[in-house]
Design a protein around this motif. Structure first.
Motif, PDB file in Angstrom:
ATOM      1  N   VAL A   1      28.104 -32.326  29.551  1.00 23.68           N
ATOM      2  CA  VAL A   1      27.664 -33.496  30.325  1.00 23.68           C
ATOM      3  C   VAL A   1      26.895 -34.459  29.418  1.00 23.68           C
ATOM      4  CG1 VAL A   1      27.566 -32.232  32.516  1.00 23.68           C
ATOM      5  CG2 VAL A   1      25.529 -32.335  31.080  1.00 23.68           C
ATOM      6  N   ALA A   2      26.838 -35.726  29.856  1.00 26.89           N
ATOM      7  CA  ALA A   2      26.267 -36.777  29.011  1.00 26.89           C
ATOM      8  C   ALA A   2      24.815 -36.487  28.627  1.00 26.89           C
ATOM      9  CB  ALA A   2      26.374 -38.128  29.732  1.00 26.89           C
ATOM     10  N   GLU A   3      24.038 -35.911  29.544  1.00 25.73           N
ATOM     11  CA  GLU A   3      22.629 -35.634  29.243  1.00 25.73           C
ATOM     12  C   GLU A   3      22.500 -34.692  28.049  1.00 25.73           C
ATOM     13  OE1 GLU A   3      24.018 -35.793  32.193  1.00 25.73           O
ATOM     14  OE2 GLU A   3      22.813 -37.225  33.330  1.00 25.73           O
ATOM     15  N   GLU A   4      23.398 -33.708  27.982  1.00 24.03           N
ATOM     16  CA  GLU A   4      23.379 -32.814  26.817  1.00 24.03           C
ATOM     17  C   GLU A   4      23.712 -33.592  25.548  1.00 24.03           C
ATOM     18  OE1 GLU A   4      24.875 -28.478  28.420  1.00 24.03           O
ATOM     19  OE2 GLU A   4      26.416 -29.920  27.865  1.00 24.03           O
ATOM     20  N   GLY A   5      24.644 -34.532  25.689  1.00 27.73           N
ATOM     21  CA  GLY A   5      25.037 -35.345  24.534  1.00 27.73           C
ATOM     22  C   GLY A   5      23.868 -36.142  23.993  1.00 27.73           C
ATOM     23  N   ALA A   6      23.022 -36.653  24.890  1.00 26.52           N
ATOM     24  CA  ALA A   6      21.860 -37.430  24.454  1.00 26.52           C
ATOM     25  C   ALA A   6      20.934 -36.556  23.615  1.00 26.52           C
ATOM     26  CB  ALA A   6      21.126 -37.982  25.678  1.00 26.52           C
TER      27      ALA A   6
ATOM     28  N   ASP B   1      26.801 -42.538  34.378  1.00 23.65           N
ATOM     29  CA  ASP B   1      26.763 -42.164  32.953  1.00 23.65           C
ATOM     30  C   ASP B   1      26.768 -43.364  31.998  1.00 23.65           C
ATOM     31  OD1 ASP B   1      26.723 -39.446  33.326  1.00 23.65           O
ATOM     32  OD2 ASP B   1      28.832 -39.107  32.828  1.00 23.65           O
ATOM     33  N   THR B   2      27.097 -44.536  32.519  1.00 23.88           N
ATOM     34  CA  THR B   2      27.377 -45.657  31.617  1.00 23.88           C
ATOM     35  C   THR B   2      26.249 -45.926  30.624  1.00 23.88           C
ATOM     36  OG1 THR B   2      28.761 -46.651  33.310  1.00 23.88           O
ATOM     37  CG2 THR B   2      27.997 -48.111  31.552  1.00 23.88           C
ATOM     38  N   ASP B   3      25.017 -45.996  31.130  1.00 30.21           N
ATOM     39  CA  ASP B   3      23.894 -46.340  30.241  1.00 30.21           C
ATOM     40  C   ASP B   3      23.683 -45.285  29.163  1.00 30.21           C
ATOM     41  OD1 ASP B   3      23.547 -48.615  31.653  1.00 30.21           O
ATOM     42  OD2 ASP B   3      21.845 -47.878  32.851  1.00 30.21           O
ATOM     43  N   ILE B   4      23.786 -44.041  29.580  1.00 35.20           N
ATOM     44  CA  ILE B   4      23.516 -42.953  28.629  1.00 35.20           C
ATOM     45  C   ILE B   4      24.640 -42.860  27.585  1.00 35.20           C
ATOM     46  CG2 ILE B   4      24.445 -41.117  30.109  1.00 35.20           C
ATOM     47  CD1 ILE B   4      22.146 -39.379  29.299  1.00 35.20           C
ATOM     48  N   LEU B   5      25.872 -43.111  28.000  1.00 36.17           N
ATOM     49  CA  LEU B   5      26.989 -43.104  27.042  1.00 36.17           C
ATOM     50  C   LEU B   5      26.795 -44.212  26.005  1.00 36.17           C
ATOM     51  CD1 LEU B   5      30.015 -42.601  29.495  1.00 36.17           C
ATOM     52  CD2 LEU B   5      29.086 -40.900  27.918  1.00 36.17           C
ATOM     53  N   ARG B   6      26.377 -45.389  26.504  1.00 37.16           N
ATOM     54  CA  ARG B   6      26.185 -46.522  25.603  1.00 37.16           C
ATOM     55  C   ARG B   6      24.980 -46.284  24.687  1.00 37.16           C
ATOM     56  NH1 ARG B   6      24.367 -50.139  28.850  1.00 37.16           N
ATOM     57  NH2 ARG B   6      26.258 -51.168  29.569  1.00 37.16           N
ATOM     58  N   ALA B   7      23.863 -45.897  25.300  1.00 34.15           N
ATOM     59  CA  ALA B   7      22.619 -45.780  24.532  1.00 34.15           C
ATOM     60  C   ALA B   7      22.723 -44.739  23.418  1.00 34.15           C
ATOM     61  CB  ALA B   7      21.474 -45.428  25.464  1.00 34.15           C
ATOM     62  N   HIS B   8      23.476 -43.671  23.662  1.00 37.55           N
ATOM     63  CA  HIS B   8      23.519 -42.580  22.685  1.00 37.55           C
ATOM     64  C   HIS B   8      24.862 -42.493  21.973  1.00 37.55           C
ATOM     65  CE1 HIS B   8      19.633 -41.241  24.184  1.00 37.55           C
ATOM     66  NE2 HIS B   8      20.100 -41.520  25.384  1.00 37.55           N
ATOM     67  N   ASN B   9      25.674 -43.515  22.187  1.00 39.74           N
ATOM     68  CA  ASN B   9      26.986 -43.568  21.556  1.00 39.74           C
ATOM     69  C   ASN B   9      27.760 -42.265  21.729  1.00 39.74           C
ATOM     70  OD1 ASN B   9      29.152 -44.541  20.155  1.00 39.74           O
ATOM     71  ND2 ASN B   9      28.273 -44.132  18.126  1.00 39.74           N
ATOM     72  N   LEU B  10      27.972 -41.906  22.985  1.00 41.02           N
ATOM     73  CA  LEU B  10      28.713 -40.689  23.330  1.00 41.02           C
ATOM     74  C   LEU B  10      30.142 -41.062  23.698  1.00 41.02           C
ATOM     75  CD1 LEU B  10      25.960 -39.088  25.599  1.00 41.02           C
ATOM     76  CD2 LEU B  10      26.276 -38.806  23.120  1.00 41.02           C
ATOM     77  N   THR B  11      31.063 -40.139  23.461  1.00 42.78           N
ATOM     78  CA  THR B  11      32.475 -40.397  23.698  1.00 42.78           C
ATOM     79  C   THR B  11      32.962 -39.573  24.894  1.00 42.78           C
ATOM     80  OG1 THR B  11      32.707 -40.651  21.300  1.00 42.78           O
ATOM     81  CG2 THR B  11      34.734 -40.422  22.583  1.00 42.78           C
TER      82      THR B  11
END
Ligand SMILES: *Cc1c(COP(=O)(O)O)cnc(C)c1O
Length: 344
Positions: A60-65, A87-97
């Protein structure tokens, strides 16, 4: 010191990644979901990045951050659950794919993060995550125009190499992706061991890195030692622990060690598990309780300060067998109460 000691050997972790990398001709990623299979995602990811991994996977995105914070910019961090609402903000902020799993996720992604890298997850038969063949046919050309960084699927039965499901999923994955330009990935640990046909462009090992089956040649990454709190003599006919489930048949010496099911040593492992004094196995007797395990140390010449519950002789898979589960569940259940010591 009452807390049990969990030792995490980062050299063994790196060696396992290198061994799995050497088993293929293609790029090797690393799956660090569930806090690095319970061992600490940040430490694990940094170690594997140093060993050479450039692509990391989380659930999940939170783990990615959290993994991004540990790794800094550079390595690719992919999210299996894709692009979920919110998820949009967290994907952008942490450059997650995100690995997009459906037409809905694809639409959400291109609308909210146009130009942001993504991959695609296909369902080749497991029926858990990913686009179905029919959905993919409808979306394929549009998706490929946007240059996905990866197209992946996951095997349901890779821990059983002879299972016909493997060849069937391989065939389906190829039917869905042969001829596409994007890099492809099908193999986790089990798939790596099934040979080159399963390797494609990138592999995604998880459990094998952490010393678990089906990677039989893995080095042990975790060692668990529980201090002996008390030792007592028990007469024949006396019982030990909850529910009187064990009765001494001989004059016995019982050691009570500090670790229990609240530490992930699940109660069901009970009497099939061992505690080790060096290389000498001692039977767990009585019920595993929340914080304590009782061990028959009668045959030891001397009772040590601590007994070992996980080592080369009793692996996470052995404990899992004793408990009727899999090594993955033992690892990811190891709790937060341990004194954690990191080696290497
Ligand atoms: C967990 C997971 C992996 C890693 O699998 P292991 O069996 O631990 O090697 C790879 N890909 C996906 C999609 C996963 O969910």
């Amino acid at each position: 010191m009452g807390a049990a000691k969990l030792t995490i050997d980062l050299s063994a972790l790196a060696a396992n990644w290198q061994a799995l990398d050497a088993a293929t001709q293609v790029e090797t990623g690393a799956v660090v979901k569930a806090d690095g299979y319970g061992l600490g995602a940040g430490t694990v990811a940094r170690t594997l990045a140093r060993a050479g991994a450039r692509r990391f996977f989380v659930a999940v995105a939170e783990e990615g951050a959290a993994v991004r914070a540990a790794l800094g910019p550079g390595p690719e961090i992919s999210v299996f659950s894709g692009h979920m609402a919110g998820d949009t903000d967290i994907l952008r902020a942490h450059n997650l794919t995100p690995m997009l799993n459906s037409v809905d996720q694809m639409l959400r992604h291109v609308e909210s993060l146009p130009g942001h890298p993504f991959g695609i997850q296909l369902d080749s038969g497991m029926n858990r995550l990913g686009m179905e063949p029919a959905e993919w046919v409808a979306l394929r050309d549009i998706a490929l125009e946007q240059s996905p960084v990866l197209i992946m699927s996951h095997l349901a039965c890779a821990d059983e190499p002879d299972h016909p499901m493997n060849a069937q999923q391989l065939r389906t994955f190829r039917e869905m992706t042969d001829g596409v330009d994007a890099p492809r990935s099908l193999a986790a640990t089990g798939g790596i061991l099934m040979g080159a046909a399963y390797h494609f462009d990138l592999t995604r090992p998880g459990i094998g890195l952490y010393g678990g089956l089906p990677f039989e040649d893995a080095q042990a990454v975790v060692k668990l030692e529980a201090p002996v709190i008390q030792v007592r003599e028990v007469e024949p006919g006396e019982t030990v622990g909850y529910a009187n489930s064990w009765t001494a048949q001989r004059p016995s010496r019982i050691a009570t060690v500090s670790a229990g099911y609240a530490d992930g040593l699940i109660r069901a492992m009970g009497p099939r598990a061992m505690a080790y004094c060096g290389t000498k196995p001692c039977a767990v007797v009585g019920r595993v309780s929340m914080d304590l395990i009782t061990v028959d140390v009668t045959d030891l010449d001397e009772v040590p300060d601590a007994l070992t519950l996980l080592n080369d002789q009793q692996t996470v898979d052995d404990l899992a067998d004793a408990a009727g589960t899999i090594g993955y569940e033992i690892l990811t259940s190891l709790g937060q109460r341990y004194k954690r010591v990191v080696l290497g």
